[in-house]
Design a protein around this motif. Structure first.
Motif, PDB file in Angstrom:
ATOM      1  N   GLY A 570       0.795  -1.215   0.000  1.00  0.00           N
ATOM      2  CA  GLY A 570       0.000   0.000   0.000  1.00  0.00           C
ATOM      3  C   GLY A 570       0.827   1.264   0.000  1.00  0.00           C
ATOM      4  N   GLY A 571       0.586   2.104   1.003  1.00  0.00           N
ATOM      5  CA  GLY A 571       1.258   3.386   1.051  1.00  0.00           C
ATOM      6  C   GLY A 571       0.809   4.286  -0.089  1.00  0.00           C
ATOM      7  N   SER A 572       1.550   5.351  -0.287  1.00  0.00           N
ATOM      8  CA  SER A 572       1.185   6.315  -1.326  1.00  0.00           C
ATOM      9  C   SER A 572       1.209   5.715  -2.718  1.00  0.00           C
ATOM     10  CB  SER A 572       2.123   7.524  -1.266  1.00  0.00           C
ATOM     11  OG  SER A 572       1.960   8.230  -0.051  1.00  0.00           O
ATOM     12  N   SER A 573       1.990   4.636  -2.906  1.00  0.00           N
ATOM     13  CA  SER A 573       2.043   3.990  -4.215  1.00  0.00           C
ATOM     14  C   SER A 573       0.677   3.465  -4.638  1.00  0.00           C
ATOM     15  CB  SER A 573       3.052   2.841  -4.199  1.00  0.00           C
ATOM     16  OG  SER A 573       2.647   1.835  -3.295  1.00  0.00           O
ATOM     17  N   MET A 574      -0.145   3.051  -3.670  1.00  0.00           N
ATOM     18  CA  MET A 574      -1.485   2.576  -3.958  1.00  0.00           C
ATOM     19  C   MET A 574      -2.538   3.669  -3.702  1.00  0.00           C
ATOM     20  SD  MET A 574      -1.114  -0.722  -4.793  1.00  0.00           S
ATOM     21  CE  MET A 574       0.430  -0.347  -5.606  1.00  0.00           C
ATOM     22  N   ALA A 575      -2.333   4.469  -2.639  1.00  0.00           N
ATOM     23  CA  ALA A 575      -3.333   5.463  -2.245  1.00  0.00           C
ATOM     24  C   ALA A 575      -3.530   6.542  -3.297  1.00  0.00           C
ATOM     25  CB  ALA A 575      -2.925   6.095  -0.916  1.00  0.00           C
ATOM     26  N   GLN A 576      -2.545   6.724  -4.173  1.00  0.00           N
ATOM     27  CA  GLN A 576      -2.614   7.812  -5.144  1.00  0.00           C
ATOM     28  C   GLN A 576      -3.778   7.688  -6.120  1.00  0.00           C
ATOM     29  OE1 GLN A 576       0.524   7.727  -8.282  1.00  0.00           O
ATOM     30  NE2 GLN A 576       1.237   5.865  -7.237  1.00  0.00           N
ATOM     31  N   TYR A 577      -4.370   6.493  -6.230  1.00  0.00           N
ATOM     32  CA  TYR A 577      -5.453   6.301  -7.196  1.00  0.00           C
ATOM     33  C   TYR A 577      -6.836   6.594  -6.624  1.00  0.00           C
ATOM     34  CZ  TYR A 577      -1.685   4.213  -9.799  1.00  0.00           C
ATOM     35  OH  TYR A 577      -0.491   4.023 -10.452  1.00  0.00           O
ATOM     36  N   GLY A 578      -6.922   6.711  -5.306  1.00  0.00           N
ATOM     37  CA  GLY A 578      -8.199   7.074  -4.696  1.00  0.00           C
ATOM     38  C   GLY A 578      -9.159   5.926  -4.494  1.00  0.00           C
ATOM     39  N   TRP A 579      -8.631   4.685  -4.515  1.00  0.00           N
ATOM     40  CA  TRP A 579      -9.510   3.544  -4.276  1.00  0.00           C
ATOM     41  C   TRP A 579      -9.553   3.271  -2.772  1.00  0.00           C
ATOM     42  CZ3 TRP A 579     -10.926   4.666  -8.629  1.00  0.00           C
ATOM     43  CH2 TRP A 579     -10.188   4.569  -9.802  1.00  0.00           C
ATOM     44  N   SER A 632       4.091  -4.751  13.856  1.00  0.00           N
ATOM     45  CA  SER A 632       3.774  -6.108  14.295  1.00  0.00           C
ATOM     46  C   SER A 632       2.279  -6.386  14.361  1.00  0.00           C
ATOM     47  CB  SER A 632       4.398  -6.381  15.667  1.00  0.00           C
ATOM     48  OG  SER A 632       3.832  -5.534  16.658  1.00  0.00           O
ATOM     49  N   THR A 633       1.453  -5.330  14.500  1.00  0.00           N
ATOM     50  CA  THR A 633       0.023  -5.578  14.717  1.00  0.00           C
ATOM     51  C   THR A 633      -0.907  -4.943  13.688  1.00  0.00           C
ATOM     52  OG1 THR A 633      -0.142  -3.652  16.195  1.00  0.00           O
ATOM     53  CG2 THR A 633       0.335  -5.780  17.215  1.00  0.00           C
ATOM     54  N   CYS A 634      -0.483  -3.875  13.021  1.00  0.00           N
ATOM     55  CA  CYS A 634      -1.413  -3.101  12.199  1.00  0.00           C
ATOM     56  C   CYS A 634      -1.110  -3.111  10.702  1.00  0.00           C
ATOM     57  CB  CYS A 634      -1.438  -1.642  12.666  1.00  0.00           C
ATOM     58  SG  CYS A 634      -1.701  -1.395  14.425  1.00  0.00           S
ATOM     59  N   VAL A 635       0.183  -3.229  10.344  1.00  0.00           N
ATOM     60  CA  VAL A 635       0.576  -2.996   8.964  1.00  0.00           C
ATOM     61  C   VAL A 635      -0.016  -4.022   8.003  1.00  0.00           C
ATOM     62  CG1 VAL A 635       2.697  -4.398   9.008  1.00  0.00           C
ATOM     63  CG2 VAL A 635       2.569  -2.373   7.544  1.00  0.00           C
ATOM     64  N   TRP A 636      -0.319  -5.224   8.481  1.00  0.00           N
ATOM     65  CA  TRP A 636      -0.842  -6.303   7.631  1.00  0.00           C
ATOM     66  C   TRP A 636      -2.087  -5.859   6.862  1.00  0.00           C
ATOM     67  CZ3 TRP A 636       1.654 -10.315   5.981  1.00  0.00           C
ATOM     68  CH2 TRP A 636       1.007 -11.465   5.539  1.00  0.00           C
ATOM     69  N   CYS A 637      -2.873  -4.963   7.450  1.00  0.00           N
ATOM     70  CA  CYS A 637      -4.102  -4.494   6.798  1.00  0.00           C
ATOM     71  C   CYS A 637      -4.084  -2.996   6.486  1.00  0.00           C
ATOM     72  CB  CYS A 637      -5.319  -4.798   7.669  1.00  0.00           C
ATOM     73  SG  CYS A 637      -5.635  -6.556   7.927  1.00  0.00           S
ATOM     74  N   HIS A 638      -3.491  -2.208   7.398  1.00  0.00           N
ATOM     75  CA  HIS A 638      -3.572  -0.750   7.259  1.00  0.00           C
ATOM     76  C   HIS A 638      -2.432  -0.157   6.446  1.00  0.00           C
ATOM     77  CE1 HIS A 638      -7.071  -0.146   9.884  1.00  0.00           C
ATOM     78  NE2 HIS A 638      -6.586  -1.136  10.611  1.00  0.00           N
ATOM     79  N   SER A 639      -1.513  -1.006   5.985  1.00  0.00           N
ATOM     80  CA  SER A 639      -0.503  -0.637   4.990  1.00  0.00           C
ATOM     81  C   SER A 639       0.722   0.060   5.566  1.00  0.00           C
ATOM     82  CB  SER A 639      -1.113   0.235   3.886  1.00  0.00           C
ATOM     83  OG  SER A 639      -2.202  -0.400   3.263  1.00  0.00           O
ATOM     84  N   ALA A 640       1.764   0.027   4.756  1.00  0.00           N
ATOM     85  CA  ALA A 640       3.052   0.584   5.152  1.00  0.00           C
ATOM     86  C   ALA A 640       2.935   2.071   5.451  1.00  0.00           C
ATOM     87  CB  ALA A 640       4.080   0.353   4.047  1.00  0.00           C
ATOM     88  N   GLY A 641       3.592   2.477   6.532  1.00  0.00           N
ATOM     89  CA  GLY A 641       3.645   3.889   6.882  1.00  0.00           C
ATOM     90  C   GLY A 641       2.333   4.491   7.314  1.00  0.00           C
ATOM     91  N   ALA A 642       1.350   3.659   7.653  1.00  0.00           N
ATOM     92  CA  ALA A 642       0.006   4.112   8.058  1.00  0.00           C
ATOM     93  C   ALA A 642      -0.707   4.863   6.937  1.00  0.00           C
ATOM     94  CB  ALA A 642       0.069   4.976   9.331  1.00  0.00           C
ATOM     95  N   VAL A 643      -0.223   4.694   5.701  1.00  0.00           N
ATOM     96  CA  VAL A 643      -0.891   5.285   4.543  1.00  0.00           C
ATOM     97  C   VAL A 643      -1.650   4.154   3.853  1.00  0.00           C
ATOM     98  CG1 VAL A 643      -0.602   6.561   2.396  1.00  0.00           C
ATOM     99  CG2 VAL A 643       0.986   6.945   4.301  1.00  0.00           C
ATOM    100  N   SER A 644      -2.938   4.075   4.075  1.00  0.00           N
ATOM    101  CA  SER A 644      -3.716   2.932   3.603  1.00  0.00           C
ATOM    102  C   SER A 644      -3.738   2.856   2.086  1.00  0.00           C
ATOM    103  CB  SER A 644      -5.152   3.011   4.121  1.00  0.00           C
ATOM    104  OG  SER A 644      -5.934   1.970   3.571  1.00  0.00           O
ATOM    105  N   GLY A 645      -3.506   1.630   1.592  1.00  0.00           N
ATOM    106  CA  GLY A 645      -3.614   1.401   0.159  1.00  0.00           C
ATOM    107  C   GLY A 645      -5.048   1.224  -0.304  1.00  0.00           C
ATOM    108  N   GLY A 646      -5.995   1.140   0.647  1.00  0.00           N
ATOM    109  CA  GLY A 646      -7.401   1.033   0.295  1.00  0.00           C
ATOM    110  C   GLY A 646      -8.089  -0.191   0.852  1.00  0.00           C
ATOM    111  N   TYR A 647      -7.313  -1.142   1.424  1.00  0.00           N
ATOM    112  CA  TYR A 647      -7.939  -2.341   1.965  1.00  0.00           C
ATOM    113  C   TYR A 647      -8.659  -2.055   3.277  1.00  0.00           C
ATOM    114  CZ  TYR A 647      -8.534  -6.821   4.249  1.00  0.00           C
ATOM    115  OH  TYR A 647      -9.078  -7.885   4.903  1.00  0.00           O
TER     116      TYR A 647
END
Length: 707
Positions: A570-579, A632-647
């Protein structure tokens, strides 16, 4: 369990059906309910899509040619189905006798009239209800289902195989495939063959232990056989001589560390040799220094393993990455073909494989002998090539981050991930969703020799910098047409970013593929020229299929943003599309020539607005502690750097994350029904640290966006 049956309209065929039965006109050449070995071996059958790869070959090639490179520009939407409760849609639908079957989020299964899209029945396995602590390591993903002699088999993320009556959706049996106390999950597709169904699992990143595949009798769900990918504790004795042989390639007390090798995707049944080919997973943990100190090949990690289909006994293997330490699993699809190779001899029965590591392999299916291997990725820095005398990679010195840090190409997402490639026997080309992205491996601060298996938390024994954002320009992708005989590129079409969905190819000289930016396109299979495209309004992760009913060809695609690159990366690489999370209504879209239906309005792109309270000042010590907790607890779903990829929701923009008492309620289970797991053991100090980390990320990413 919930199952609903929708009775079709009255008509000549429906009048003959039994109560709750659904009988539609059988596709030409295939009697209703006769999907078996003969049907799945039939390469000429074109009306149906009978398995994940269409048939046993896994070529994802259709002989249909009504839609072709000359008229594809006339494609239009025939029908659609809104799926507002779904999120990640990764599955390959099946079409049998005019009925389409597919799995959505949490393996919810639906049957439709494949001609009209009318819902016939749906079945909800209630995966969240059965998950318990496994919610911590689960996504909602399902890549598909299996069909065999009138039965469907679905695999749930919480580890069950469930047999369903294909006519009614009624549950016939349910089997738990692993101990619920193990940190395992299922996101892959089951494969049916010889009255059996096989499934693997994932979980190496959470200390899931010994990877294995297991086969079950498709009529009852009872176990048939099991094969372990890695050996267990020698003190307990080995199951057979194969496990004893594999144990010689490990060092230290690997069984206490986990071992890994979870087989979460690639399964192919080879009827000509009556063998099941499995693509095995990466090590657990990723870092071999912790997993197997002293090295070793670590069989059967990152391998193609051939098993006797009747017994599950080992026949042969080919290991793509001996002693892997980069998450370079070989869980990608394994395609069967007959090829006449460059040596000019008769055609060889081969398998084609393009795993994460960036090399394309052609392997003899009879004995696992490597026939050729070349780089299909532009940049491969972990190895310079493959030694054809030994079949082993020629590793670059220093690639194993011996000095504690190394930038390596391809990334852990691979040069090719699980997104399905396809092979067209008419063009002789393989169509690969390729990515180009590096990963930085750092273990200088990891005490690898004292590393212990994690307890339901992400721990790779190497720092992958998941606490930091992945920038917009981090990677690129392409649709690559590859000649497997001459091992060279024929053409290549650039794609945006690095998450690159699967393909299908047809006798109509076409390749279909969706894209991360919402574009669904058809290309000339020989030249790569785009001959048709449409913007579906949302990111695509699933591969398309094609089939025909009543002499009319259709192309179907699930549209629902998700998958590991979206959630974990995820991160900004995915978030940039707005999904964004629940930002667009998920859809099943079906196209045909001269289709006149209007594309549905799925909602506009949505971008998170980080909350940066003016009176909040992050504490560096708390940010550092929160960074480790987040990874260890959040990145699996909320994405790298706390920047959600949309999941999942973007925590930087979450009001729930601002107040500690509200956050406590969430972590105590207030949102379990939505798939948010409990973390009741986190202390108030942990919560405060997470808040400081997330607020700091909100500040950092906001400042970066202004630059």
């Amino acid at each position: 369990m919930k199952s609903q049956v929708f009775t079709p309209r009255r008509g000549a065929m429906a009048a003959l059906s039994l109560a709750l039965s659904i009988i539609l006109p059988a596709a030409p050449g295939l009697a209703a309910g006769s999907v078996d070995d003969a049907a799945l071996k039939d390469m000429k059958q074109s009306e149906n899509w009978l398995s994940y790869g269409r048939n046993y070959s896994m070529q994802r090639y259709s002989p249909l040619e009504q839609i072709n490179a000359g008229n594809a520009g006339k494609l239009g939407l025939e029908w659609s189905m809104a799926l507002p409760d779904d999120r990640s849609l990764l599955a390959t639908p099946l079409v049998v006798d005019g009925v389409m079957y597919f799995t959505g989020s949490w393996s919810k299964t639906r049957a439709l009239d494949a001609k009209t899209g009318k819902l016939l029945w749906e079945y909800d396995p209630e995966s969240i209800k059965h998950a318990g602590d496994r919610l911590r390591i689960m996504w909602d993903s399902s890549r598909g289902l299996a069909y065999w002699k009138g039965k469907l088999v679905i695999a749930t993320i919480d580890g069950r195989l469930i047999g369903l009556d294909a006519k009614t959706g009624k549950k016939l049996w349910s089997t738990q495939t692993f101990d619920p106390k193990q940190s395992l999950y299922i996101s892959g597709y089951p494969t049916a063959f010889r009255d059996l169904v096989i499934i693997g699992n994932g979980g190496s990143e959470f200390g899931g232990g010994r990877g294995f595949v297991s086969a079950y009798h498709i009529d009852t769900g009872k176990p048939a056989w099991k094969f372990y990918v890695v050996p267990g504790n020698p003190a307990d004795g080995f199951e057979d001589e194969t496990q004893a042989m594999a144990a010689k390639t490990w060092k230290g007390e690997w069984w206490k560390k986990g071992g890994g090798g979870q087989t979460w995707n690639g399964f192919t049944y080879d009827p000509e040799y009556d063998q099941i080919l499995i693509g095995t997973g990466n090590g657990g943990p990723w870092n071999q220094k912790a997993r197997s100190p002293g090295g070793g090949d670590n069989l059967f990690l990152c391998s193609i393993v051939a098993l006797d289909a009747k017994t599950g006994k080992y026949k042969w293997h080919y290991q793509t990455v001996p002693g892997e330490t980069w998450d370079y699993n070989s869980s990608m699809d394994i395609v069967l073909s007959d090829l006449k190779l460059k040596d000019g001899k008769d055609s060889r029965k081969v398998l084609l494989h393009a795993p994460k590591n960036g090399f394309f392999y052609v392997v003899d299916r009879k004995d696992g002998k490597l026939l050729s291997a070349e780089k299909f990725a532009e940049k491969v820095t972990w190895a310079s090539g493959i030694d054809m005398k030994t079949g082993r990679p020629i590793e670059r010195e220093g690639a194993r981050y011996e000095d504690g840090e190394e930038l390596i190409w391809p990334s852990v997402f691979g040069a090719h991930n699980y997104h399905a490639m396809s092979f067209n026997p008419k063009t002789g080309l393989v169509y690969i969703p390729k990515t180009e992205l590096p990963s930085l491996f750092k273990d200088g601060k990891v005490n690898v020799l004292d590393w212990t298996k994690p307890d339901w938390k992400l721990d790779l024994a190497v720092d992958m910098s998941l606490h930091g954002d992945i920038p917009k320009e981090a990677g690129v992708a392409s649709l690559l047409a590859w000649d497997p005989v001459n091992q060279k590129k024929v053409w290549e079409i650039p794609q945006p970013s690095y998450w690159n969905p699967g393909t299908v190819t047809t006798a109509g000289n076409l390749v279909f593929q969706g894209r991360i930016d919402g574009k669904f396109a058809a290309y000339d299979a020989l030249s790569g020229k785009e001959v048709w495209s449409v913007n579906v309004g949302s990111g695509i992760s699933a591969p398309p299929i094609t089939y025909s009913v009543g002499g009319k060809q259709y192309v179907s695609l699930l549209v629902g943003w998700g998958g590991a690159g979206v959630s974990l990366g995820g991160g900004s690489s995915m978030a940039q599309y707005g999904w964004g999370y629940r930002g667009q209504t998920r859809q099943l879209l079906t196209f045909a020539l001269d289709g006149k239906a209007a594309l549905p309005d799925v909602g506009k792109p949505a971008f998170a607005t980080p909350i940066v309270p003016a009176d909040f000042k992050p504490d560096p010590a708390k940010v550092e502690r929160g960074s480790a907790l987040y990874t260890s607890t959040c990145v699996w779903c909320h994405s790298a750097g706390a920047v959600s990829g949309g999941y999942a929701p973007d925590l930087r923009a979450s009001q729930l994350f601002l107040k500690k008492d509200t956050l406590r309620k969430v972590l105590d289970g207030a949102l379990v029904k939505n798939g948010m797991p409990k973390y009741a053991e986190l202390t108030d100090a942990d919560l405060e640290a997470l808040q400081h980390y997330v607020r700091n990320q909100a500040i950092v990413t906001t400042q970066q966006a202004k630059q």
